[in-house]
Design a protein around this motif. Sequence first.
Motif, PDB file in Angstrom:
ATOM      1  N   GLY A 117      -3.667   7.534  -0.845  1.00 57.14           N
ATOM      2  CA  GLY A 117      -2.434   6.850  -0.451  1.00 57.14           C
ATOM      3  C   GLY A 117      -2.656   5.562   0.173  1.00 57.14           C
ATOM      4  N   VAL A 118      -3.787   4.728  -0.064  1.00 58.83           N
ATOM      5  CA  VAL A 118      -4.011   3.638   0.775  1.00 58.83           C
ATOM      6  C   VAL A 118      -3.636   2.391  -0.032  1.00 58.83           C
ATOM      7  N   ARG A 119      -3.499   1.170   0.600  1.00 55.50           N
ATOM      8  CA  ARG A 119      -3.347  -0.063  -0.199  1.00 55.50           C
ATOM      9  C   ARG A 119      -4.694  -0.644  -0.400  1.00 55.50           C
ATOM     10  N   THR A 120      -4.759  -1.462  -1.489  1.00 53.26           N
ATOM     11  CA  THR A 120      -6.251  -1.965  -1.868  1.00 53.26           C
ATOM     12  C   THR A 120      -5.905  -3.496  -2.112  1.00 53.26           C
ATOM     13  N   GLY A 121      -7.108  -4.523  -2.251  1.00 48.55           N
ATOM     14  CA  GLY A 121      -6.990  -5.845  -2.648  1.00 48.55           C
ATOM     15  C   GLY A 121      -8.083  -6.477  -2.989  1.00 48.55           C
ATOM     16  N   VAL A 122      -8.183  -6.762  -4.016  1.00 50.20           N
ATOM     17  CA  VAL A 122      -9.544  -7.757  -4.287  1.00 50.20           C
ATOM     18  C   VAL A 122      -9.295  -9.312  -4.145  1.00 50.20           C
ATOM     19  N   GLY A 123     -10.464  -9.829  -3.855  1.00 51.15           N
ATOM     20  CA  GLY A 123     -10.529 -11.169  -3.321  1.00 51.15           C
ATOM     21  C   GLY A 123     -10.264 -12.274  -4.659  1.00 51.15           C
ATOM     22  N   ALA A 292       1.708  -5.930   2.386  1.00 47.44           N
ATOM     23  CA  ALA A 292       1.812  -4.700   1.642  1.00 47.44           C
ATOM     24  C   ALA A 292       1.330  -3.575   2.381  1.00 47.44           C
ATOM     25  N   CYS A 293       0.254  -3.377   3.172  1.00 48.22           N
ATOM     26  CA  CYS A 293      -0.246  -2.398   4.085  1.00 48.22           C
ATOM     27  C   CYS A 293       1.081  -1.970   4.939  1.00 48.22           C
ATOM     28  N   ARG A 294       1.494  -3.124   5.556  1.00 51.34           N
ATOM     29  CA  ARG A 294       2.466  -2.810   6.706  1.00 51.34           C
ATOM     30  C   ARG A 294       3.779  -2.113   5.897  1.00 51.34           C
ATOM     31  N   ARG A 298       2.983  -2.400  -3.180  1.00 58.77           N
ATOM     32  CA  ARG A 298       1.628  -2.741  -3.936  1.00 58.77           C
ATOM     33  C   ARG A 298       1.417  -3.957  -3.577  1.00 58.77           C
ATOM     34  N   PHE A 299       0.317  -4.227  -3.443  1.00 53.93           N
ATOM     35  CA  PHE A 299      -0.467  -5.757  -3.540  1.00 53.93           C
ATOM     36  C   PHE A 299      -0.732  -6.213  -4.742  1.00 53.93           C
TER      37      PHE A 299
END
Length: 352
Positions: A117-123, A292-294, A298-299
């Motif tokens: 249940g975490v947010r993820t992001g890729v640069g 998105a985390c806050r 989804r990011f």
Amino acid sequence: MGVLKVGLAGIGAQMQQNLLPALLQTPGIEIVGACDSEAARAGAIHRSVPGIRTTDSVAAMVDTMSLDAIVMACPPHLHWELAISAMQRGISVFVERPPCSTLDELRLLVDMARQCGVRTGVGMNLRFSRPIRQLRELTASETFGNTSSIQLTHYAHQPRTALPGHDTALRSVLLGHALQSIDLAVTFGRGELIDVQSHVRRYGEALTVEAECRFASGATATLLLGTTLPHFEFHIKLIGSNSATAELDDRGDITLRGAEPGSYAEIDAQTPFDFGPDRGGYDSELHRFFEACRTRTRFEADFYSLLPTYRIVEAICDADRATEREHDSAAATREGWHISPPAGTGLGRFPH
């Protein structure tokens, strides 16, 4: 959710020159820790963020500091394992590209993020750079119509050998330097990826890749990627269903041509820091990731969003392996031997 507690992993050039300046301008976050395998490099963070805790171990940082998110810019072959470890502790992760080496590894990252249940992001900063944002707005207009053709060229001098964690130099080219350009083909394709056909040519240690990607939207992307030039070269041309075209070059200049003869416009108000292989978009992508985390939404550039991009990478690599086996089989047959290719070998097609 109040101020987000953020840890940094990998205090090298990418973190110090690009990510950290953007993080320091991102509202609503507090950098509380940093780690690097070299203690001196970890300590360099104190020039920008005095007094925070530093360590030489990501495990120590995530276990001893109360983190909401971690930003990673480590050697790429370490990203997958470190991201899994952080997500298992309920920490959202932003990972510099590439996040992993294979499509199977990416699927595991997607599954782990969903389970935790975490947010993820890729640069994927190029996607968020000002010229690309402008191009997306222009091609989304009714005047331009639906994008029917994407023609994308991406050349660089490196890499010419397999990087750590990669099985071939080809995979290193696709993931190490051309990943953002492949991602743009998916972004402008605006539909499910249906098919990939490709051919790889080698010139000593250098290579070129010609690939055609078809999308359910009706768009076709033609990619020309390679390491045969001594400099960076990038160009993308989009053709709309209303006969309009939009082109973007590696200086960040956009050229528009309408359906009517003589219809022409240039948008070239970029600065040297707005665009390029390693510049632009960092502020925007990190701001959106932490938002998105806050908000627990989804990011745009999360692990899941990269699945079609990695499908293209795997299709190109699979087709190249099939071609090499065919050449080996033909050579063995000429010498009186016969090698049967494995069942299911194809030219890059995959099930929907």
